[in-house]
Design an enzyme around this catalytic site. Structure first.
Site, PDB file in Angstrom:
ATOM      1  CB  THR A 140       8.381   2.076   1.254  1.00 39.34           C
ATOM      2  OG1 THR A 140       8.786   1.133   0.260  1.00 39.34           O
ATOM      3  CG2 THR A 140       9.601   2.716   1.888  1.00 39.34           C
TER       4      THR A 140
ATOM      5  CE  LYS B 268       5.842   6.086   0.336  1.00 36.02           C
ATOM      6  NZ  LYS B 268       5.938   4.653   0.465  1.00 36.02           N
TER       7      LYS B 268
ATOM      8  CG  LEU C 143      -1.894  -1.206   1.269  1.00 41.66           C
ATOM      9  CD1 LEU C 143      -2.371  -1.498   2.686  1.00 41.66           C
ATOM     10  CD2 LEU C 143      -3.061  -0.908   0.340  1.00 41.66           C
ATOM     11  N   PRO C 144       0.245   2.418  -0.322  1.00 39.43           N
ATOM     12  CG  PRO C 144      -1.075   3.835  -1.644  1.00 39.43           C
ATOM     13  CD  PRO C 144      -1.145   2.601  -0.789  1.00 39.43           C
TER      14      PRO C 144
ATOM     15  CE  LYS D  53      11.761   0.388  -0.904  1.00 42.95           C
ATOM     16  NZ  LYS D  53      12.229   0.089  -2.259  1.00 42.95           N
TER      17      LYS D  53
HETATM   18  P1  NAD Z   1       0.359   2.004  -6.412  1.00 41.37           P
HETATM   19  O1  NAD Z   1      -0.171   3.344  -6.092  1.00 41.37           O
HETATM   20  O2  NAD Z   1       0.539   1.602  -7.840  1.00 41.37           O
HETATM   21  O3  NAD Z   1      -0.520   0.864  -5.702  1.00 41.37           O
HETATM   22  C1  NAD Z   1      -1.133   1.010  -4.445  1.00 41.37           C
HETATM   23  C2  NAD Z   1      -2.435   0.240  -4.483  1.00 41.37           C
HETATM   24  O4  NAD Z   1      -3.041   0.346  -3.190  1.00 41.37           O
HETATM   25  C3  NAD Z   1      -3.443   0.800  -5.501  1.00 41.37           C
HETATM   26  O5  NAD Z   1      -3.953  -0.239  -6.315  1.00 41.37           O
HETATM   27  C4  NAD Z   1      -4.539   1.420  -4.639  1.00 41.37           C
HETATM   28  O6  NAD Z   1      -5.824   1.368  -5.218  1.00 41.37           O
HETATM   29  C5  NAD Z   1      -4.437   0.533  -3.396  1.00 41.37           C
HETATM   30  N1  NAD Z   1      -5.016   1.152  -2.206  1.00 41.37           N
HETATM   31  C6  NAD Z   1      -4.910   2.439  -1.783  1.00 41.37           C
HETATM   32  N2  NAD Z   1      -5.602   2.607  -0.637  1.00 41.37           N
HETATM   33  C7  NAD Z   1      -6.131   1.399  -0.322  1.00 41.37           C
HETATM   34  C8  NAD Z   1      -6.948   0.921   0.747  1.00 41.37           C
HETATM   35  N3  NAD Z   1      -7.338   1.742   1.728  1.00 41.37           N
HETATM   36  N4  NAD Z   1      -7.318  -0.365   0.741  1.00 41.37           N
HETATM   37  C9  NAD Z   1      -6.939  -1.209  -0.268  1.00 41.37           C
HETATM   38  N5  NAD Z   1      -6.176  -0.814  -1.310  1.00 41.37           N
HETATM   39  C10 NAD Z   1      -5.772   0.474  -1.328  1.00 41.37           C
HETATM   40  O7  NAD Z   1       1.769   1.899  -5.624  1.00 41.37           O
HETATM   41  P2  NAD Z   1       2.969   0.859  -5.871  1.00 41.37           P
HETATM   42  O8  NAD Z   1       3.940   1.465  -6.815  1.00 41.37           O
HETATM   43  O9  NAD Z   1       2.416  -0.487  -6.135  1.00 41.37           O
HETATM   44  O10 NAD Z   1       3.659   0.936  -4.426  1.00 41.37           O
HETATM   45  C11 NAD Z   1       3.073   0.333  -3.290  1.00 41.37           C
HETATM   46  C12 NAD Z   1       4.081   0.423  -2.150  1.00 41.37           C
HETATM   47  O11 NAD Z   1       5.313  -0.211  -2.550  1.00 41.37           O
HETATM   48  C13 NAD Z   1       4.464   1.845  -1.746  1.00 41.37           C
HETATM   49  O12 NAD Z   1       4.646   1.916  -0.357  1.00 41.37           O
HETATM   50  C14 NAD Z   1       5.784   2.082  -2.481  1.00 41.37           C
HETATM   51  O13 NAD Z   1       6.574   3.055  -1.846  1.00 41.37           O
HETATM   52  C15 NAD Z   1       6.397   0.691  -2.435  1.00 41.37           C
HETATM   53  N6  NAD Z   1       7.324   0.373  -3.533  1.00 41.37           N
HETATM   54  C16 NAD Z   1       7.038   0.700  -4.834  1.00 41.37           C
HETATM   55  C17 NAD Z   1       7.958   0.354  -5.826  1.00 41.37           C
HETATM   56  C18 NAD Z   1       7.716   0.699  -7.286  1.00 41.37           C
HETATM   57  O14 NAD Z   1       8.675   0.604  -8.084  1.00 41.37           O
HETATM   58  N7  NAD Z   1       6.501   1.063  -7.689  1.00 41.37           N
HETATM   59  C19 NAD Z   1       9.134  -0.323  -5.504  1.00 41.37           C
HETATM   60  C20 NAD Z   1       9.354  -0.691  -4.179  1.00 41.37           C
HETATM   61  C21 NAD Z   1       8.457  -0.329  -3.194  1.00 41.37           C
END
Ligand code: NAD
Length: 326
Positions: A124, A274, A93-94, A199
């Site tokens: 993260t 973030k 999640l975000p 991380k």
């Molecule tokens: P994203 O925004 O693509 O996905 C987040 C998902 O969470 C979305 O599908 C959204 O609809 C869902 N969501 C939001 N609020 C919600 C709730 N209350 N209940 C259920 N679902 C909910 O983000 P991402 O890129 O997949 O990143 C997710 C996490 O992973 C973040 O913390 C990010 O920092 C970390 N991360 C991302 C990457 C990357 O390359 N994208 C790499 C490593 C870590």
């Protein structure tokens, strides 16, 4: 760690603090729950299914759950419903607030939790978040690990993520079957929150290195160098790094990266902003100077204000080139 309430369902070895699984862990479902099916979570959940796990999923986005349902996952009503049907729950999640709310809020994971479940948060977030959630999980006879990942969407898709794990080592060993369905390197970093510590250090460096590659590539191209040739030189020289070699920010130099598709998908600028904010908080707490991290943090924050918040963070190249949105 509050072990008192675990005693009913588990035998606890007080000298080593090791937990020996007994009745409750055998009762927990073998389903894997997955909450947060975005750029990362969507691929991670699909990889778990490809490895033979039965998935129960939830996301606030209907489009995201529909994609997983098509692949054969069961869609739950809310996070509590996911937890009620799963022995292991993964969240992706975000940010801090959303993670905390998905676990502790109304219809949250803790409302539906099965005793003996293992909860894995791969988002993260600040290390204080898993520290607090572990206490609640333990008080309900369950377990919590922070399991953030590195490798981006490319490694999420190929199932080659690196997991940095904080929490009880025996639970880490128990969770390896699920984690290895999504990643190829699993590192136990220490107690709860230590995966997030690792991380956040990595991502601070990533934010700095991506901005640095963007700056160098922009300067070289303006000097008249060919972009592809400059990229090749850097990737065979001392400036080489992941941002230059695997995820180059200059459009037209590499296929299958966000810069090749107008910076759609990938890792949003809002998310690296973030993470750099988290690094700043931790640096303040520990009195550690992070001048480069602080500058990178301001660059990505400005990008968010300029309309790049939900574009991949490698759009920092465009921001440096043009000073504003794409
Ligand atoms: P994203 O925004 O693509 O996905 C987040 C998902 O969470 C979305 O599908 C959204 O609809 C869902 N969501 C939001 N609020 C919600 C709730 N209350 N209940 C259920 N679902 C909910 O983000 P991402 O890129 O997949 O990143 C997710 C996490 O992973 C973040 O913390 C990010 O920092 C970390 N991360 C991302 C990457 C990357 O390359 N994208 C790499 C490593 C870590």
């Amino acid at each position: 760690m509050a072990f008192s309430t675990l005693a009913k369902n588990f035998q606890v070895c007080s000298r080593s603090h090791a937990i020996i699984f007994t009745r409750a862990s055998r009762k927990a479902s073998t389903n894997v729950g997955f909450i947060g099916l975005g750029n990362m979570g969507g691929f991670m959940a699909k990889n778990l299914m490809n490895k033979g796990h039965k998935l129960v999923v939830y996301d606030v986005s209907k489009a995201a759950t529909e994609a997983l349902a098509k692949a054969g996952a069961t869609v739950a009503k809310n996070p509590a419903d996911v937890a009620a049907q799963s022995g292991t729950v993964v969240t992706m999640l975000p940010n801090n607030d959303i993670v905390t709310n998905v676990y502790t809020g109304k219809d949250g994971v803790f409302e539906g939790l099965q005793s003996g479940s293992i909860l894995l948060d791969s988002s993260t977030v600040d290390p204080s978040v898993p520290t607090a959630l572990e206490k609640i999980a333990n008080s309900k006879g369950s377990f919590f690990l922070d399991t953030p990942v590195s490798g981006g969407v490319i490694a999420a898709q190929s199932g080659e993520l690196t997991f940095m794990v904080g929490g009880d080592k025996q639970i880490f060993e128990k969770a390896q079957g699920v984690l290895s369905g999504m990643g190829k390197k699993l590192v136990h970093c220490g107690g709860i929150g230590m995966g997030q510590a690792a991380k956040i250090c990595n991502n601070m460096l990533l934010g700095i290195s991506m901005a640095g590659v963007a700056e160098a590539m922009n300067l070289g191209i303006r000097l008249g160098l060919d972009g592809k040739q400059l990229m090749d030189i850097i990737n065979n020289s001392t400036g080489r790094c992941w941002s230059s070699e695997i995820y180059n920010p200059v459009p037209g130099l590499m296929p299958n990266v966000p810069s090749a598709r107008d910076y759609e998908g990938g890792f949003y600028s809002g998310l690296i902003a973030k993470d750099l904010g988290l690094a700043q908080g931790l640096a303040t707490r520990t009195g550690s100077p992070i001048p480069m991290g602080a500058l990178a943090s301001q660059i990505y924050r400005l990008m968010c204000k300029a309309g790049l918040e939900v574009r991949d963070f490698s759009s920092v190249y465009k921001f440096i080139q043009d000073g504003q949105k794409i």
